[in-house]
Design an enzyme around this catalytic site. Structure first.
Site, mmCIF file in Angstrom:
data_model
loop_
_atom_site.group_PDB
_atom_site.id
_atom_site.type_symbol
_atom_site.label_atom_id
_atom_site.label_comp_id
_atom_site.label_asym_id
_atom_site.label_seq_id
_atom_site.Cartn_x
_atom_site.Cartn_y
_atom_site.Cartn_z
ATOM 1 N N HIS A 142 -7.542 -47.131 23.359
ATOM 2 C CA HIS A 142 -7.134 -45.755 23.677
ATOM 3 C C HIS A 142 -5.616 -45.654 23.846
ATOM 4 O O HIS A 142 -5.119 -44.719 24.479
ATOM 5 C CB HIS A 142 -7.818 -45.251 24.959
ATOM 6 C CG HIS A 142 -9.309 -45.285 24.916
ATOM 7 N ND1 HIS A 142 -10.066 -44.277 24.366
ATOM 8 C CD2 HIS A 142 -10.188 -46.230 25.335
ATOM 9 C CE1 HIS A 142 -11.349 -44.580 24.461
ATOM 10 N NE2 HIS A 142 -11.459 -45.769 25.034
ATOM 11 N N SER A 263 18.066 -40.567 9.571
ATOM 12 C CA SER A 263 18.017 -39.127 9.829
ATOM 13 C C SER A 263 19.298 -38.497 9.321
ATOM 14 O O SER A 263 20.380 -39.068 9.459
ATOM 15 C CB SER A 263 17.865 -38.867 11.331
ATOM 16 O OG SER A 263 18.117 -37.511 11.646
#
Length: 437
Positions: A142, A263
Site C-alpha cells: 500500500h 524541465s
C-alpha cells in the site's frame, strides 16, 4: 510506428517492399510446386523464375489507385511485364492465401526480434538479482513500509515474470507461424494440400489445419494479448522505478545524460521520463490486444473488417513492444541504486518493520495472539507521534517486558531471517548460492 520510436530492424520487416517481395516469393513457390507436378511447363517456369525477380512497388501503387485492390495491383504490375507464362501466377489462389501467409512470416520474424530484446532484459535482470542479493531495503505494501527485503529479491520477481513473458511469446510465435494456400473459402478445390505444404514449408511455416478463406484470427489475438501482458510486466518495473525515484524516497534513479534537461522551467528537475514513457507504451499494447480480440469474429468464411485494423495494429504492437523492451533494458542497465538511502529508509521507523517478528516472538513465549498484537501496535502508535522511538516505547512497556527481555526484543529485530528467507526464491529460480548462475 512514428519515427520517434521506430526501430530500424522492425521498420524493414514491415516495409511495403518487403511485403511485396514476400507476396512474389509465395506466388513463385506455388508455381514451383505445380511445376513439380507437371502442370506448369518447364519453359514457363524458367521464364517466370528469371523475369520476376522483383516487384515494382511504385507501379503496383499506381495500378491500385485504379483497381482499389492491392493484390490485383501487385499481380498486374508483374504480369504486364511477362508473356503467357504470367497466367500461372495466382493460379487457384485467393488474395488471403498470399496476404495471410506473408503476414505469418513477418509476424514470426518480428516476434523473434522482440524475443531477442526480451532475452537481453532477462540476462540483465539475472545479473541484478545476483548483484543485489544482499542489498537490504524496505518492502512496501500500500506504499507503506512493511518488512525488509533486498533489491535483488525485487529484481528476482521481475526476472520470474519476464521468463513467463518469454514462454508466452514463444507459444504465440508458434501459433502465428502458419500459412494457408487453400483457395477461396479454404476448401483446396483449386489448389492441392501438397502445394500448400510445399509453400509453407519453404517459408519455414506450418499449415493452418482448418483455415477458411483466412487463417483464424485467434492466433493473432493470442500474440497481441501476449504483447499486452509483456507491456504490463514492463509497466510494473517502470512504476516501481518511478516510485523509487520520488524525492521522498530517493533509492534508485533512471539514467540521466550529461546534457539532458528535465524541465523547461525548473532546472533542478530529474524526472523518470523513460519509465513514464514505458507506462504509456503499456497502454497502447493493452489497446492493441483489444483490436486482436475484436478481429476474431468475421462473417462466415471471411470478411475484411479485420484488414484495415491489421494494417496498423501488427506493426504498432510489435514495434511498441520492441522499443519498450529495449528501453527498459537501457533504463535498468543505467539504473543508479543508492544502497545507503535504501538502508536509511529501512531504519526510518526505528524497527517497526520488525513488528511481525516481535508479535511471533511473544506468541512463541505463550502470549495470546490478539494481546500480543495490541501491545506491539500500541508501541507503534505511541512512536508515530515522534515523541519517542519505537524501541524506546517497547522497552518502557512493562506488559511487553512480561514476554520479551530487552535482548529478545533486539534478537527479533534483525535482518538475517529475511536474508535467509529470500533464498527460497533464489533456489526456485535456479540462483542458489554457489550455482554460478
Amino acid at each position: 510506428m512514428i519515427d520517434r520510436y521506430a526501430l530500424p530492424e522492425l521498420r524493414e520487416l514491415f516495409s511495403e517492399q518487403h511485403k511485396l517481395d514476400l507476396w512474389l516469393r509465395i506466388e513463385l513457390l506455388a508455381v514451383e510446386a505445380r511445376h513439380a507436378t507437371g502442370l506448369v511447363p518447364d519453359d514457363d517456369w524458367e521464364r517466370l523464375r528469371a523475369s520476376s525477380a522483383s516487384v515494382d512497388g511504385a507501379r503496383a501503387r499506381e495500378i491500385e489507385q485504379e483497381s482499389q485492390h492491392d493484390v490485383i495491383a501487385f499481380l498486374r504490375s508483374i504480369t504486364e511485364r511477362l508473356g503467357p507464362e504470367g497466367r500461372w501466377l495466382h493460379f487457384g489462389l485467393t488474395s488471403s492465401d498470399v496476404l495471410d501467409t506473408a503476414t505469418a512470416v513477418v509476424l514470426r520474424d518480428a516476434t523473434r526480434f522482440v524475443e531477442d530484446e526480451l532475452q537481453k532484459l532477462a540476462d540483465l535482470l539475472r545479473t541484478m538479482t545476483l548483484e543485489h542479493r544482499s542489498t537490504p531495503m524496505v518492502g512496501r505494501s500500500h506504499g507503506i513500509h512493511a518488512e525488509p527485503i533486498t533489491f535483488g529479491y525485487k529484481a528476482a520477481g521481475w526476472l520470474a515474470e519476464v521468463q513467463r513473458d518469454q514462454a508466452r511469446l514463444a507459444r504465440a510465435r508458434e501459433g502465428i507461424a502458419v500459412g494457408k494456400i487453400s483457395g477461396a473459402v479454404g476448401t483446396h478445390a483449386h489448389v492441392s494440400a501438397e502445394v500448400e505444404e510445399f509453400v509453407c514449408r519453404s517459408l519455414g511455416l506450418g499449415v493452418d489445419p482448418a483455415s477458411t478463406q483466412v487463417v483464424s484470427r485467434d492466433r493473432h489475438a493470442e500474440l497481441l494479448t501476449a504483447l499486452a501482458i509483456l507491456g504490463g510486466t514492463l509497466e510494473r518495473m517502470a512504476v516501481e522505478v518511478r516510485h523509487l525515484q520520488r524525492t521522498e524516497v530517493g533509492e534508485a534513479f533512471e539514467p540521466f545524460g550529461a546534457g539532458q534537461q528535465g524541465s523547461s522551467a525548473m532546472p533542478h528537475k530529474r524526472n523518470p521520463v523513460i519509465a513514464e514513457r514505458i507506462t504509456g507504451f503499456a497502454r497502447l499494447l493493452r489497446a492493441d490486444a483489444l483490436v486482436g480480440l475484436e478481429n476474431m469474429a468475421l462473417w462466415h468464411e471471411r470478411d475484411i473488417s479485420h484488414s484495415s485494423a491489421e494494417r496498423f495494429v501488427f506493426e504498432r504492437a510489435l514495434g511498441v513492444a520492441g522499443y519498450a523492451t529495449r528501453s527498459m533494458t537501457g533504463l535498468l542497465g543505467g539504473l543508479e541504486i543508492d544502497a545507503g538511502q535504501m538502508a536509511h529508509n529501512l531504519e526510518l521507523l526505528d524497527g517497526m518493520v520488525h513488528s511481525e517478528a516481535l508479535l511471533l516472538a511473544m506468541i512463541a513465549k505463550g502470549a495470546d495472539r490478539q494481546e500480543a498484537y495490541r501491545l506491539v501496535q500500541a508501541a507503534a502508535k505511541r512512536a508515530w507521534s515522534g515523541a519517542s522511538s519505537f524501541r524506546a516505547e517497547l522497552g518502557a512497556d512493562a506488559e511487553v517486558g512480561k514476554w520479551l527481555s530487552p535482548e529478545e526484543v533486539e534478537n527479533a529485530m534483525t535482518l538475517q531471517p529475511h536474508l535467509d528467507g529470500i533464498e527460497a526464491t533464489y533456489r526456485a529460480l535456479g540462483l542458489a548460492e554457489g550455482t554460478g548462475r
